[in-house]
Design an enzyme around this catalytic site. Structure first.
Site, PDB file in Angstrom:
ATOM      1  N   LYS A 137       0.609  -1.136   0.115  1.00  0.00           N
ATOM      2  CA  LYS A 137      -0.135   0.566   0.035  1.00  0.00           C
ATOM      3  C   LYS A 137       0.836   1.474   0.334  1.00  0.00           C
ATOM      4  CE  LYS A 137      -3.618   2.559   0.716  1.00  0.00           C
ATOM      5  NZ  LYS A 137      -4.426   2.583  -0.765  1.00  0.00           N
ATOM      6  N   ASN A 188     -12.936   3.419  -6.440  1.00  0.00           N
ATOM      7  CA  ASN A 188     -12.711   3.891  -5.316  1.00  0.00           C
ATOM      8  C   ASN A 188     -11.773   4.817  -4.510  1.00  0.00           C
ATOM      9  OD1 ASN A 188      -9.509   4.659  -4.438  1.00  0.00           O
ATOM     10  ND2 ASN A 188      -9.400   2.636  -6.369  1.00  0.00           N
ATOM     11  N   GLY A 194      -8.305   7.342  -0.795  1.00  0.00           N
ATOM     12  CA  GLY A 194      -7.174   8.349   0.671  1.00  0.00           C
ATOM     13  C   GLY A 194      -6.123   8.151   0.522  1.00  0.00           C
ATOM     14  N   LEU A 195      -5.645   7.451  -0.259  1.00  0.00           N
ATOM     15  CA  LEU A 195      -3.740   6.255   0.298  1.00  0.00           C
ATOM     16  C   LEU A 195      -3.769   6.673   2.034  1.00  0.00           C
ATOM     17  CD1 LEU A 195      -1.786   8.645  -1.440  1.00  0.00           C
ATOM     18  CD2 LEU A 195      -2.832   6.991  -1.826  1.00  0.00           C
ATOM     19  N   CYS A 235      -2.051   9.009  -7.721  1.00  0.00           N
ATOM     20  CA  CYS A 235      -2.772   9.300  -7.946  1.00  0.00           C
ATOM     21  C   CYS A 235      -4.266   9.798  -7.349  1.00  0.00           C
ATOM     22  CB  CYS A 235      -3.346   8.848  -5.545  1.00  0.00           C
ATOM     23  SG  CYS A 235      -4.369   8.405  -5.008  1.00  0.00           S
ATOM     24  N   ASN A 245      -2.516   3.161 -12.732  1.00  0.00           N
ATOM     25  CA  ASN A 245      -3.554   3.649 -11.622  1.00  0.00           C
ATOM     26  C   ASN A 245      -4.258   3.926 -12.498  1.00  0.00           C
ATOM     27  OD1 ASN A 245      -3.924   4.087  -9.465  1.00  0.00           O
ATOM     28  ND2 ASN A 245      -1.588   5.173  -9.057  1.00  0.00           N
TER      29      ASN A 245
END
Ligand SMILES: Cc1cc2nc3c(=O)[nH]c(=O)nc-3n(C[C@H](O)[C@H](O)[C@H](O)COP(=O)(O)OP(=O)(O)OC[C@H]3O[C@@H](n4cnc5c(N)ncnc54)[C@H](O)[C@@H]3O)c2cc1C
Ligand SMILES: Cc1cc2nc3c(=O)[nH]c(=O)nc-3n(C[C@H](O)[C@H](O)[C@H](O)COP(=O)(O)O)c2cc1C
Ligand code: FES
Lengths: 262, 320
Positions: free
Chosen positions: B44, B68, B71-72, B129, B191
């Site tokens: 992760k 999804n 939000g990291l 992201c 991504n």
């Protein structure tokens, strides 16, 4: 305990109430280890549509078979409803924590709304094996939706008054408690978030111990996607994961928000 | 038959890795699969400070895919090193730490901190992201920023350096080229794609962040085209990602030019998916008489005279 990620055979699937089904499958290894409150993730189709598994509480265990209860909602449940004895489904589990049935209390008070009854037959059986008194309050839209299989001392409340108490399950519970002596109750609740929120408020108002079995959107069920947060009341971490830290939470541990689906 | 692969200083026993954010820190899925049978585990994304992640709802299922907006959410570098790395380090597979940050300095700080830790084979730099307000996509959608980060990190590590690219740009090949120029060992793509879902009863977006990242089988054709495009522009290896659910999918990625693949969303359906894919690829090679799986990389046949796709042409025109 060993985890299971395999295809199993459906042994029966019967309609038990309006748009509500009880599906059984054969899995001795799951049946042998499943504790009240835990759930499994079901892959309803080999195709990638729907893509994600669906979480279901194990409702009851019958020898080498496990039963789930579900009501028709969307894609997954419409496919599940078509399963017949001999069909196969993919199961992953057992997942999640358990109800705090080993805690110290006098009476287990089950509060269920709609298909939220699902986890309670298994809990009821385990409580009865321990000779703990059980009271069950069941809320449903109408009489056709009431499912009482495997439950004990059931008090029904319906939205339209077609069976039992005319009103919410919390109103029914409050009325009962106002007129009966109940030894050191501990509430076990499962149902729509609005009902859980009301149960939480009621328990806190009366100072009752209470735990809530939550739902959340889930992609994985095992803690690898971070997709199922529920806000915590305190501590450094803002969120807990419903799939691995829940689905059962102490009512003081968590906060519901408006955006959670009904 | 040879399935292994050396990428920079990293030795993969096979070409299948699990993708960042879809396999936690390895321990969660351990009961469900044989971690040693993976080519590698990409963690992760880890940031300097812990991140709580976005408010629910974070997930929405879509046709053959999902959105999804996590939000990291991650434990932060200190807890990663103290609590997660010891488990990962013991697994007989390669560990690739995915790093996310909101400034170049933060990327550097995290990498330098990890340089002191054993058991890390590679870094994968998440410049892509879509789910955080600052950083993330801002880096990945600007070639100059991608270049700066690659250059600064390359100077500071001998370990394998992989830059993970976003598909949310017009010409992904330009970004791949920037990474190659600045010394990256490989690029990983794609991504997630920016996407959205609406609840027509409440008339609200399903996700708390309105938009999120689309992944799963739905994005596989896009990912294949992006890998193909990048492979025409660079000579460093490409790690293909996007919707890989079966071994057949993985072979497609190799044929269009990926040297290895990552399995993401498929692990949610089956935590053992990546291992099954690796086994399936081996069987395919045996059946097809492929001695070294490397022979499949970029082995796509395109008939002479076939018009090049638009994006390839566009690049050629730019050069003129
Ligand atoms: C731990 C856990 C245990 C569960 N146990 C059971 C169980 O025992 N029996 C059971 O019937 N269900 C249970 N659920 C819910 C179940 O996982 C599915 O969400 C539900 O069956 C709907 O699936 P579907 O594919 O038919 O609907 P979908 O196609 O997923 O959804 C159809 C529509 O309903 C909405 N929706 C989805 N889920 C919910 C929800 N939970 N509440 C309100 N709206 C929703 C969606 O946003 C969508 O608009 C449980 C969920 C969790 C997290
Ligand atoms: C729930 C979820 C979380 C993710 N988290 C990260 C992350 O933290 N860092 C990252 O670089 N990519 C992240 N990704 C992107 C995946 O690594 C992958 O690039 C993308 O999902 C496409 O592959 P797939 O279709 O196989 O899932 C995430 C994806 C999903 C679905
Ligand atoms: S459902 Fe994936 S972390 Fe909870």
């Amino acid at each position: 305990m060993s985890v299971i990620n395999t295809d199993v055979e459906v042994t029966s699937n019967e309609q038990v109430a309006e748009e509500t089904f009880a599906l059984r499958f054969h899995s001795p290894s799951l049946a042998g280890q499943l504790l009240p409150g835990q759930f499994i993730n079901i892959r309803v189709s080999d195709a990638v549509e729907p893509l994600l598994r669906r979480p279901y509480s194990i409702s009851s265990v019958h020898g080498e078979e496990c039963e789930i209860l579900f009501s028709l909602l969307g894609k997954g449940t419409h496919i599940l409803a078509t399963k017949r004895a001999g069909d196969r489904i993919g199961i992953l589990g057992p997942l999640g924590n358990t109800f705090g049935y080993e805690k110290d209390f006098g009476t287990a008070v089950i509060v269920a709304g709609g298909i939220g009854v699902a986890p309670f037959p298994h809990l009821t059986r385990v409580l009865q094996q321990r000779a703990i008194p059980v009271l069950t309050f069941l809320g449903a839209r109408n009489a056709n939706r009431v499912v009482t299989r495997g439950l004990a001392n059931v008090h029904v409340a319906t939205d339209d008054g077609s069976e039992g108490f005319h009103g919410t399950v919390i109103q029914a519970l409050a009325a009962y408690l106002d007129s009966h002596e109940v030894d050191r109750p501990r509430l076990f609740a499962c149902g729509p978030n609005a009902m859980l929120k009301a149960t939480q408020a009621f328990a806190h108002e009366r100072g009752f111990a209470c735990e809530l079995s939550l739902e959340s959107e889930m992609a994985c069920g095992i803690g690898i996607c971070q997709g199922c947060p529920i806000e915590r009341t305190e501590g450094e971490r803002k969120y807990a994961l419903v799939c691995t830290e829940g689905p059962c939470f102490d009512s003081h541990e968590i906060i519901f928000h408006e955006h959670h689906h009904a | 038959m040879n399935t292994s692969y050396t990428l920079g200083s990293m030795h993969l026993k096979n070409r299948v890795l699990v993708a960042s954010g879809t396999f936690g820190y390895g321990n969660e899925a351990a009961p469900y699969t044989d971690l040693r049978a993976l080519g590698g585990i990409v963690t992760k994304s880890v940031s300097w400070l812990p991140r709580q992640g976005n408010a629910p709802t974070r997930i929405a299922e879509t046709p053959a895919g999902m959105l999804n907006s996590i939000g990291l959410a991650n434990v932060g570098i200190d807890a990663f090193i103290a609590e997660k790395l010891p488990f990962l380090r013991e697994i007989d597979t390669e560990i690739i730490v995915n790093i996310a940050a909101s400034t170049t300095e933060e990327y550097i700080r995290i990498l330098e901190r990890l340089e002191g830790e054993e058991g890390i084979a590679a870094y994968e730099i998440n410049v892509s992201c879509p789910n955080v307000k600052e950083g993330g996509l801002n880096f990945g959608t600007r070639c100059d920023m991608t270049e700066t980060i690659t250059r600064e990190l390359r100077r500071r590590t001998e370990r394998t350096l992989i830059i993970k690219l976003t598909p949310n740009v017009t010409h992904i090949a330009d970004f791949a080229k920037s990474c190659e120029n600045e010394g990256a060992d490989a690029v990983a793509l794609i991504n997630t794609l920016v996407g959205m879902a609406v609840n027509i009863r409440t008339r609200r977006p399903v996700l708390s962040t309105i938009t999120g990242g689309l992944s799963g089988p739905a994005i596989k054709p896009v990912a294949l085209a992006k890998v193909f495009e990048a492979s025409k522009a660079i000579s460093i290896p490409i790690i293909g990602i996007g919707g890989i659910t079966t071994w057949q999918d993985a072979i497609e990625f190799l044929l269009v030019g990926a040297s290895a693949v990552q399995v993401g969303t498929a692990s949610f359906r089956d935590p053992d998916a990546a291992v099954k894919i690796a086994r399936g690829m081996e069987t395919y090679c045996r059946e097809e008489g492929v001695e070294d799986i490397q022979d499949l990389v970029g082995a796509l046949h395109i008939d002479a005279g076939t018009a090049a796709p638009g994006f390839v042409k566009a690049r050629e025109q730019e050069k003129v």
